[in-house]
Structure formats: structure tokens, C-alpha cells
Scaffold this motif. Sequence first.
Motif, PDB file in Angstrom:
ATOM      1  N   ALA A  27      15.282  -4.045   4.604  1.00 16.94           N
ATOM      2  CA  ALA A  27      14.270  -4.306   5.624  1.00 16.94           C
ATOM      3  C   ALA A  27      14.740  -3.812   6.990  1.00 16.94           C
ATOM      4  O   ALA A  27      13.962  -3.222   7.752  1.00 16.94           O
ATOM      5  CB  ALA A  27      13.966  -5.801   5.678  1.00 16.94           C
ATOM      6  N   ARG A  28      16.019  -4.030   7.289  1.00 19.16           N
ATOM      7  CA  ARG A  28      16.552  -3.568   8.564  1.00 19.16           C
ATOM      8  C   ARG A  28      16.525  -2.049   8.636  1.00 19.16           C
ATOM      9  O   ARG A  28      16.216  -1.461   9.671  1.00 19.16           O
ATOM     10  CB  ARG A  28      17.976  -4.103   8.739  1.00 19.16           C
ATOM     11  N   TYR A  29      16.849  -1.399   7.519  1.00 17.22           N
ATOM     12  CA  TYR A  29      16.815   0.070   7.470  1.00 17.22           C
ATOM     13  C   TYR A  29      15.389   0.584   7.691  1.00 17.22           C
ATOM     14  O   TYR A  29      15.178   1.628   8.321  1.00 17.22           O
ATOM     15  CB  TYR A  29      17.357   0.553   6.127  1.00 17.22           C
ATOM     16  N   ASP A  77      18.192 -20.106  11.703  1.00 13.14           N
ATOM     17  CA  ASP A  77      18.348 -18.894  12.494  1.00 13.14           C
ATOM     18  C   ASP A  77      19.543 -18.978  13.436  1.00 13.14           C
ATOM     19  O   ASP A  77      20.313 -18.012  13.570  1.00 13.14           O
ATOM     20  CB  ASP A  77      17.061 -18.657  13.290  1.00 13.14           C
ATOM     21  N   GLY A 108      13.157  -0.894   9.429  1.00 11.96           N
ATOM     22  CA  GLY A 108      12.645  -1.340  10.717  1.00 11.96           C
ATOM     23  C   GLY A 108      11.981  -2.702  10.680  1.00 11.96           C
ATOM     24  O   GLY A 108      11.366  -3.122  11.668  1.00 11.96           O
ATOM     25  N   SER A 134      12.140  -6.940  10.288  1.00 16.31           N
ATOM     26  CA  SER A 134      13.037  -7.976  10.783  1.00 16.31           C
ATOM     27  C   SER A 134      13.174  -9.105   9.766  1.00 16.31           C
ATOM     28  O   SER A 134      12.167  -9.708   9.368  1.00 16.31           O
ATOM     29  CB  SER A 134      12.508  -8.540  12.111  1.00 16.31           C
ATOM     30  N   SER A 135      14.420  -9.390   9.358  1.00 16.78           N
ATOM     31  CA  SER A 135      14.638 -10.533   8.467  1.00 16.78           C
ATOM     32  C   SER A 135      14.399 -11.839   9.216  1.00 16.78           C
ATOM     33  O   SER A 135      13.950 -12.822   8.623  1.00 16.78           O
ATOM     34  CB  SER A 135      16.052 -10.494   7.894  1.00 16.78           C
ATOM     35  N   ARG A 136      14.704 -11.865  10.511  1.00 16.06           N
ATOM     36  CA  ARG A 136      14.397 -13.052  11.324  1.00 16.06           C
ATOM     37  C   ARG A 136      12.887 -13.263  11.394  1.00 16.06           C
ATOM     38  O   ARG A 136      12.394 -14.394  11.343  1.00 16.06           O
ATOM     39  CB  ARG A 136      14.965 -12.902  12.726  1.00 16.06           C
ATOM     40  N   PRO A 154      17.264  -8.059   3.051  1.00 12.50           N
ATOM     41  CA  PRO A 154      17.407  -7.939   4.513  1.00 12.50           C
ATOM     42  C   PRO A 154      17.958  -6.590   4.962  1.00 12.50           C
ATOM     43  O   PRO A 154      17.510  -6.035   5.972  1.00 12.50           O
ATOM     44  CB  PRO A 154      18.365  -9.086   4.857  1.00 12.50           C
ATOM     45  N   MET A 155      18.929  -6.033   4.205  1.00  8.39           N
ATOM     46  CA  MET A 155      19.514  -4.752   4.598  1.00  8.39           C
ATOM     47  C   MET A 155      18.477  -3.627   4.489  1.00  8.39           C
ATOM     48  O   MET A 155      18.361  -2.787   5.388  1.00  8.39           O
ATOM     49  CB  MET A 155      20.722  -4.444   3.718  1.00  8.39           C
ATOM     50  N   GLY A 213      11.715  -8.398   4.110  1.00  7.15           N
ATOM     51  CA  GLY A 213      12.704  -8.992   4.998  1.00  7.15           C
ATOM     52  C   GLY A 213      13.396 -10.185   4.384  1.00  7.15           C
ATOM     53  O   GLY A 213      14.567 -10.455   4.683  1.00  7.15           O
TER      54      GLY A 213
END
Length: 365
Positions: A234-236, A139, A238, A240-242, A231-232, A227
Motif C-alpha cells: 500500500a505504501r508503494y 496508531d 501511495g 496509507s496504512s494509517r 501495508p508495504m 492498506g
Amino acid sequence: MLRLEPRSQPSTAMSLASPLIALALTTLIGVAIFLSLGKDPVQGLRMFFWEPLRNSYALGELGLKATPLVLIALGLAVAFRANVWNIGAEGQFIAGALAAGWVAMQADASSTKLIVVPILLAGMLGGAAWAAIAAALRDRFHANEILVSLMLVYIAELLLQYLVYGPWKDPAGYNFPQTITFLPATQLPKLFTGTRLHIGVWIALVAVAGVWWLLMRSMAGFALQTGGIAPMAARYAGFSSRGALWGAMALSGGLAGLAGALETAGPLGQLTPHVPVGYGFAAIIVAFVGRLHPVGIVLSGVLMSMFYIGGELAQSRLGLPKAITGVFQGLLLFTLLASDTLIHYRVRRVAGVMKGVSADTKEAR
């Protein structure tokens, strides 16, 4: 001649049949190995596929070995589905055993069976904390979790050796590298008399149901997988990939640590340098043979524990080397990878190359 032709879409039937094909191929190659070593293949296969099921005690040993394999593989399945490649479950298993062992050594004559609960919780926290190291490095510094988690295995092994050879060594243990034998209050309750099978098998089955619900029915599981894989997207959405990284590593490390705690408070009863027996690495095969599905992992965990028991019996009764267990585990993995080719490709029979070349030559003339 035969040629591999791409399928228009992956075959569901071959996805289910591939592990069975891999098992059949492993058995056939095993027969060839027994023959090359001058051993009766029938007796050899009997050690692996019949003796572990022969009586109640054998079934108890089968469940005893399958329990940590299933627990670790469940955690790895979650991590792999989230595209987090935790290869260091063996180190998290050791960390969980160390944490659980420390709590077990605090028991005294006034301790009751309730101390088993903090022992198991300590194992889970120890494994999760060890996995968090790899998660933090990926991370913060984008370190490859495959290499980091793998290297942490060797650090955990060295830490175990330092403790049992040094601060935690039993002063009355005749200088053997081992801790004190844990008090009876710290031992897991047995399920059946005459066997070593303990309540850990029920804990593993509860974990199977929990992971199935997480992956197949919960929003948290959907977010975790999304996520990690996209990741993209998932971010769209809402997510979190983290969060996927930390959640997958914490859960896989916690289950591996729980497996270590069950071994410590179960059949081992103390810590020695021989705590690591390869369960963390074998569980990778269990997870993939089980198709990263909780129910499949139970079946493949039982199969892998049969290989462990069969390897031990083949060593003692047939005089085969200890490595025979690893040979069968490796064969199962490689034949599975080969069989998985048929999920995306089909075998087609085509005309011979030489015949085609001759026909082309005549036509040109």
C-alpha cells in the motif's frame, strides 16, 4: 480411514456451501440438545425457524432485530477486510445510544420529527468517537486494538450505568435506573401499523448498498483493504496504512453507533442499564457467516435475529434457559469454523494404518 488433504487452491464452492453446512450441523446439534433437556425437538426448532416468520407482526420483529445486527456487521466487515480487528462494537453501540439519548432528551414540546436527524447523527458520531480511542492508541502506541476495543466495552457499560443511576435518572421514575421517556417527536416513524418496524430497516438497506459500493467498486475501498492487508504494498502504491486504520475504525464505530441510535429512538424510547443486549458481539458472527460480504451479511443477520426471537420464545413457552440463544449463536460460529476447513482441505479415504503396518512387517521378513 479418512484424512484431510490440502487443496491446490481454496474451493469457491465450499466457501459458499460452508455456511449452509454450519447451519445444518447447528440444527442437528440443537435437536440433540432439545432431546437431552427432555423437550420435543420439533417444537424447539419451530420456535427458532417458524415462529419468527409466522405472521406480519413476527416479520416486523424479525426486521427490528436484524437491523442493528446488519448495521454493526457491515462496519465490522469493513474493519476485518482492512485487517483491523475491532471487537468492541458493543461499546460503540452503547456510546452511540448515549449520544443519541442525550440529543433526544433535549427535545421539548416545540420539537418536530426533524429532530430524528440530529439524533441519528449524534449516534454515529458517538460510536465513531468511541472507536477512535482504540484507533488512536494503536496508531500512537501500537496497542492491540482487539484488547483495547474489548476493554472499552466495559467502560461504556459502566458509563451508561453511572448516567442512568445518577445525572440522567428520571426524577419521576420511582427511583428506577432509567432516563425520562423520550417525547413522541424523537421516535422513528413506523413502517406498518400493528408492528414495531421502523424506517431503520431502510437505513440499513441503504448502508448495505453503500458498503457494497465502497468495498467492491471504489478506489477508497481498494485502498482501505490494501492498506490493512499489505501495508508495504500500500505504501508503494501511495496508499496509507494509517488511513486504513482510521477509516475502518471510524466507519465501523459509526455504523455501530447508528445502530445504537436506532434502538434508542426506536423500540427503547429511553435509556436503561439494559441497552446492551449483545448485538455488538453477535454481529461478529453475522459478519463471518456472511463472508464479510454485504449481501451475505443481510442473510446471516436475518438468521441471527431468528435465533434471538427463537431463544426468547423457547424461554417463555418451553421453559428453556435464557442461555439457549447464546448456545445457538456459539454453535453456529464453531460449526462454521469447522466447516471452513473444507475450503482449504478435502477429505480423502486412505488405507487403514494397521493394514499398512502388517504389510510392511511381512515384507521386512
